[in-house]
Scaffold this motif. Structure first.
Motif, short mmCIF file in Angstrom:
data_model
loop_
_atom_site.label_atom_id
_atom_site.label_comp_id
_atom_site.label_asym_id
_atom_site.label_seq_id
_atom_site.Cartn_x
_atom_site.Cartn_y
_atom_site.Cartn_z
N LEU A 87 7.92 14.24 -3.88
CA LEU A 87 8.13 12.88 -3.41
C LEU A 87 8.17 12.96 -1.90
O LEU A 87 8.96 13.73 -1.34
N LEU A 88 7.32 12.19 -1.24
CA LEU A 88 7.27 12.21 0.22
C LEU A 88 8.25 11.18 0.76
O LEU A 88 7.94 10.00 0.90
N LEU A 89 9.45 11.65 1.03
CA LEU A 89 10.56 10.79 1.40
C LEU A 89 10.53 10.51 2.90
O LEU A 89 10.54 11.43 3.73
N THR A 90 10.50 9.21 3.25
CA THR A 90 10.45 8.84 4.66
C THR A 90 11.06 7.47 4.87
O THR A 90 11.09 6.63 3.97
N ASN A 91 11.58 7.27 6.08
CA ASN A 91 11.99 5.94 6.51
C ASN A 91 10.76 5.13 6.90
O ASN A 91 9.68 5.68 7.12
N PRO A 92 10.88 3.82 7.03
CA PRO A 92 9.75 3.00 7.48
C PRO A 92 9.33 3.37 8.91
O PRO A 92 10.12 3.86 9.71
N GLY A 93 8.04 3.09 9.21
CA GLY A 93 7.56 3.23 10.56
C GLY A 93 6.85 4.52 10.89
O GLY A 93 6.37 4.68 12.02
N ARG A 94 6.74 5.44 9.94
CA ARG A 94 6.03 6.70 10.19
C ARG A 94 4.55 6.53 9.88
O ARG A 94 4.18 6.06 8.81
N TRP A 149 1.02 7.35 8.55
CA TRP A 149 0.45 8.26 7.56
C TRP A 149 -0.73 9.01 8.18
O TRP A 149 -1.57 8.43 8.86
N LEU A 150 -0.79 10.31 7.95
CA LEU A 150 -1.87 11.13 8.45
C LEU A 150 -3.22 10.60 7.98
O LEU A 150 -3.35 10.13 6.84
N PHE A 151 -4.21 10.64 8.84
CA PHE A 151 -5.56 10.15 8.57
C PHE A 151 -5.58 8.64 8.34
O PHE A 151 -6.44 8.12 7.63
N SER A 152 -4.66 7.92 8.95
CA SER A 152 -4.60 6.47 8.79
C SER A 152 -3.92 5.87 10.00
O SER A 152 -3.15 6.54 10.69
N ASN A 153 -4.21 4.60 10.26
CA ASN A 153 -3.46 3.87 11.29
C ASN A 153 -2.32 3.08 10.68
O ASN A 153 -1.63 2.34 11.36
N LYS A 154 -2.11 3.22 9.37
CA LYS A 154 -1.03 2.52 8.67
C LYS A 154 0.28 3.27 8.82
O LYS A 154 0.32 4.50 8.85
N LYS A 155 1.36 2.50 8.89
CA LYS A 155 2.69 3.09 8.95
C LYS A 155 3.42 2.87 7.63
O LYS A 155 3.12 1.95 6.88
N SER A 156 4.35 3.75 7.36
CA SER A 156 5.11 3.66 6.11
C SER A 156 5.94 2.38 6.09
O SER A 156 6.59 2.02 7.07
N VAL A 157 5.88 1.68 4.96
CA VAL A 157 6.59 0.42 4.74
C VAL A 157 7.25 0.50 3.37
O VAL A 157 6.69 1.08 2.44
N VAL A 158 8.42 -0.09 3.23
CA VAL A 158 9.10 -0.13 1.94
C VAL A 158 8.40 -1.14 1.04
O VAL A 158 8.33 -2.33 1.36
N TYR A 201 0.86 -1.18 0.00
CA TYR A 201 0.00 0.00 0.00
C TYR A 201 0.90 1.23 0.00
O TYR A 201 2.06 1.18 0.41
N TYR A 202 0.33 2.35 -0.45
CA TYR A 202 1.09 3.57 -0.64
C TYR A 202 0.22 4.77 -0.26
O TYR A 202 -1.00 4.67 -0.17
N HIS A 203 0.86 5.92 -0.06
CA HIS A 203 0.15 7.19 0.04
C HIS A 203 0.44 7.99 -1.23
O HIS A 203 1.58 8.05 -1.69
N PHE A 204 -0.61 8.59 -1.79
CA PHE A 204 -0.43 9.50 -2.92
C PHE A 204 -1.51 10.57 -2.88
O PHE A 204 -2.56 10.39 -2.23
N ALA A 205 -1.25 11.69 -3.51
CA ALA A 205 -2.17 12.83 -3.49
C ALA A 205 -2.33 13.41 -4.87
O ALA A 205 -1.38 13.41 -5.68
N SER A 265 4.32 8.88 -2.18
CA SER A 265 5.18 8.39 -1.10
C SER A 265 6.40 7.68 -1.67
O SER A 265 6.33 7.00 -2.69
N LEU A 266 7.53 7.87 -1.01
CA LEU A 266 8.76 7.18 -1.37
C LEU A 266 9.40 6.73 -0.05
O LEU A 266 10.11 7.49 0.62
N VAL A 267 9.11 5.48 0.32
CA VAL A 267 9.58 4.94 1.59
C VAL A 267 10.86 4.15 1.34
O VAL A 267 10.88 3.26 0.49
N VAL A 268 11.92 4.51 2.06
CA VAL A 268 13.22 3.89 1.86
C VAL A 268 13.84 3.57 3.22
O VAL A 268 13.44 4.14 4.24
N SER A 269 14.80 2.70 3.22
CA SER A 269 15.41 2.30 4.49
C SER A 269 16.63 3.15 4.85
O SER A 269 17.15 3.05 5.96
#
Length: 229
Positions: A182-189, A191-200, A57-61, A139-143
């Motif tokens: 590009l929404l650059l983030t490490n894993p584990g953050r 996502w606003l308006f969600s209970n999901k966390k960023s995953v690679v 799953y991903y976040h996009f706008a 979203s661009l989730v990287v380690s």
């Protein structure tokens, strides 16, 4: 910098097909047994189940006209329920002078519609999917976020307002002109308006500056120029 196409993995292709075609009434493009595209103004998103692993799953706008946030909200609420945060189903970003709403598709993708009051063109036409202007955030989730931010700088993709890129923050990386990020983030953050966390998860993002970047199927980041275009 504009995003021309993003290719996202999914394990729920049929459910997404039904959702975007039947629930939201998108006209699907390039539809095959393993993929389809939706048009978001000048951009497209392709969903594919080819070589998918797990449940990505991903976040996009996407941008909507600056004068049509409430009209767009009424349009989408006639079809689905919006996500909420602290009991609210919309948010105003004071630093951006922008309003956003969020919903989730059957694969768990977090889809944001944003009206940037100072930047997005207006529309005099009744709101429809044709009024969506472009894919403005992906979203661009990287380690290894800090190293990836340095790689992006080599392609003139820099942090919004030259903000410091830190390991724990969400960094908006773009070219400072188009308000596309590009929404650059490490894993584990979360996502606003969600209970999901960023995953690679693997994805491919194509930019109009003849650049393709993303995360490959081994979860490694890549970026390169597209030659002979």
């Amino acid at each position: 910098m504009n995003i021309t196409n993003a290719v996202l993995k999914t394990s729920k292709l049929k459910e997404l097909n039904d959702f975007y075609k039947k629930t939201l009434s998108f006209t699907l493009q390039d539809e095959t047994a393993n993929s389809f595209k939706i048009q978001l103004g000048i951009s497209t998103i392709e969903f594919t189940n080819k070589n998918v692993k797990g449940n990505p799953y991903y976040h996009f706008a996407c941008d909507i006209p600056s004068n049509q946030f409430h009209e767009a909200k009424e349009w989408i609420q006639r079809r689905i329920n919006l996500l909420t945060e602290d009991g609210e189903d919309e948010i105003y970003f004071t630093n951006l002078h922008a309003k956003s709403l969020y919903f989730e598709d059957p694969a768990g993708n977090i889809f944001e519609w944003i009206a940037r009051m100072n930047d997005n063109p207006t529309s005099s036409q009744p709101f429809s999917l044709n009024n969506i202007q472009k894919l403005s955030e992906m979203s661009l989730v990287v380690s290894n976020k800090i190293a990836i931010a340095e790689s992006l700088k080599d392609f003139h993709i820099i942090s919004r307002d030259n903000a410091e890129v830190t390991a724990n923050s969400l960094s908006f990386m773009g070219d400072q002109k188009t308000k596309v990020y590009l929404l650059l983030t490490n894993p584990g953050r979360r996502w606003l308006f969600s209970n999901k966390k960023s995953v690679v998860f693997p994805l491919d993002i194509r930019l109009d500056a003849s650049i393709i970047l993303g995360v490959d199927e081994t979860n490694e980041f890549y970026i390169r120029k597209i030659l002979n275009e």
